[in-house]
Write a protein that holds these residues in place. Structure first.
Motif, PDB file in Angstrom:
ATOM      1  N   TYR A 104     113.801  30.687  -7.469  1.00 41.81           N
ATOM      2  CA  TYR A 104     112.505  31.305  -7.829  1.00 41.81           C
ATOM      3  C   TYR A 104     111.469  30.048  -7.609  1.00 41.81           C
ATOM      4  CZ  TYR A 104     112.448  35.945  -9.473  1.00 41.81           C
ATOM      5  OH  TYR A 104     112.601  37.122  -9.515  1.00 41.81           O
ATOM      6  N   GLU A 150     109.902  38.569 -13.645  1.00 42.30           N
ATOM      7  CA  GLU A 150     108.829  37.573 -13.285  1.00 42.30           C
ATOM      8  C   GLU A 150     108.482  36.994 -14.503  1.00 42.30           C
ATOM      9  OE1 GLU A 150     105.524  40.250 -12.473  1.00 42.30           O
ATOM     10  OE2 GLU A 150     106.114  40.781 -10.595  1.00 42.30           O
ATOM     11  N   ALA A 154     104.577  32.366 -13.222  1.00 50.75           N
ATOM     12  CA  ALA A 154     104.800  32.624 -11.728  1.00 50.75           C
ATOM     13  C   ALA A 154     103.680  32.645 -11.086  1.00 50.75           C
ATOM     14  CB  ALA A 154     105.853  34.028 -11.609  1.00 50.75           C
TER      15      ALA A 154
END
Length: 232
Positions: A104, A150, A154
Motif C-alpha cells: 500500500y 482502507e 490513506a
C-alpha cells in the motif's frame, strides 16, 4: 446510461493498469525483500485484510482461470505460509498483512508520482459512492472484494486506486450474469467472437453495469469520466 457504462469501463481499467505498471518493478523488489511470491496476493490486497475468503468465492473472482490452476496457486501460498486455511476459510497470515501494508505504501507513492498536480479526492469520493450503490450478487466477485481495505490516513490517490480496483468486479459480475443468462460458460465467452450473440451479451452487460450510475447527476457522471480520462 448503457453508453456511459460502456465508455467508462475501459477508462477505469486503464487507470488501474497504469498504477500497476508504474509500481511493477518496485513491487517485484518488495516481494523479494519479503521472501514471498506475491501472485494473487496483489489482486486480493484490499480484501484479505478485511475478511476471510473461501475457495468458492475465489472461483468467482477468478472465474476465467482453470480450477486446477487456481488450486495450485492456493496450494503454493498455503505451503509458503502467506495464507492459512481453517474450516474452509482462507485468511492472510501475519507476514502477508505486513507485505500488503508495505505494498500500500508503494502504491501510494506511485499514485502521488504519476498523478502529481491532480486533485483526485473528488474522484475517490465519487467512486466510493458508485461502490456503495453497486448491486452485489450473492456469490459474486464484488461481494468478496468490496468494501476495500482502507487504513487510517490513506492518501486520496491510494483510495482511488483500490476503489477502482474493487469497482471492476461490479462489471465483471454484470458480464458473468449476462453470458450465463445467454446459456454460455466461462470458456464459451472467452472464445466467443463478434456477432449477434456477443453483441447481446455486451449490451446486457452494459445495462447491468449502468445500475450504480443511474442516481448520479449528469454533471457528476461527466466529472467522473473526464477526471479519470485525465489520469488514464
Amino acid at each position: 446510461m448503457r453508453k456511459y457504462a460502456a465508455e467508462i469501463a475501459p477508462v477505469i481499467d486503464a487507470v488501474h493498469v497504469n498504477v500497476h505498471a508504474a509500481s511493477r518493478a518496485a513491487g517485484a523488489k518488495l516481494a523479494r525483500a519479503h521472501g514471498i511470491t506475491p501472485g494473487l496476493l496483489v489482486d486480493l490486497r484490499f480484501a484479505l485484510p478485511m475478511r476471510p475468503l473461501t475457495r468458492q468465492t475465489l472461483a468467482a473472482v477468478y472465474r476465467y482461470t482453470e480450477p486446477a490452476e487456481l488450486d495450485a496457486e492456493l496450494a503454493g501460498h498455503l505451503e509458503q505460509g502467506t495464507l492459512a486455511e481453517d474450516g474452509g476459510a482462507l485468511r492472510a497470515t501475519g507476514r502477508t498483512i505486513v507485505f500488503i501494508d508495505d505494498l500500500y505504501d508503494l502504491h501510494a507513492a506511485a499514485t502521488q508520482r504519476i498523478w502529481a498536480g491532480q486533485d483526485v479526492r473528488p474522484l475517490a469520493d465519487l467512486v466510493d459512492r458508485v461502490l456503495g450503490r453497486s448491486q452485489r450478487p450473492r456469490g459474486g466477485a464484488l461481494e468478496a472484494m468490496a468494501p476495500p481495505y482502507e487504513p487510517d490516513g490513506a492518501p486520496p490517490g491510494l483510495l482511488l486506486f483500490n476503489r477502482l480496483a474493487a469497482l471492476r468486479y461490479h462489471r465483471a459480475d454484470a458480464h458473468a450474469l449476462s453470458w450465463q443468462e445467454a446459456g454460455l460458460t466461462a470458456r464459451d465467452i472467452v472464445t466467443l467472437r463478434g456477432g449477434p450473440l456477443r453483441e447481446r451479451v455486451e449490451d446486457e452487460t452494459n445495462r447491468r453495469a449502468a445500475q450504480p450510475y443511474e442516481t448520479f447527476t449528469e454533471q457528476e457522471r461527466e466529472l467522473l469520466l473526464e477526471g479519470l480520462l485525465k489520469l488514464a
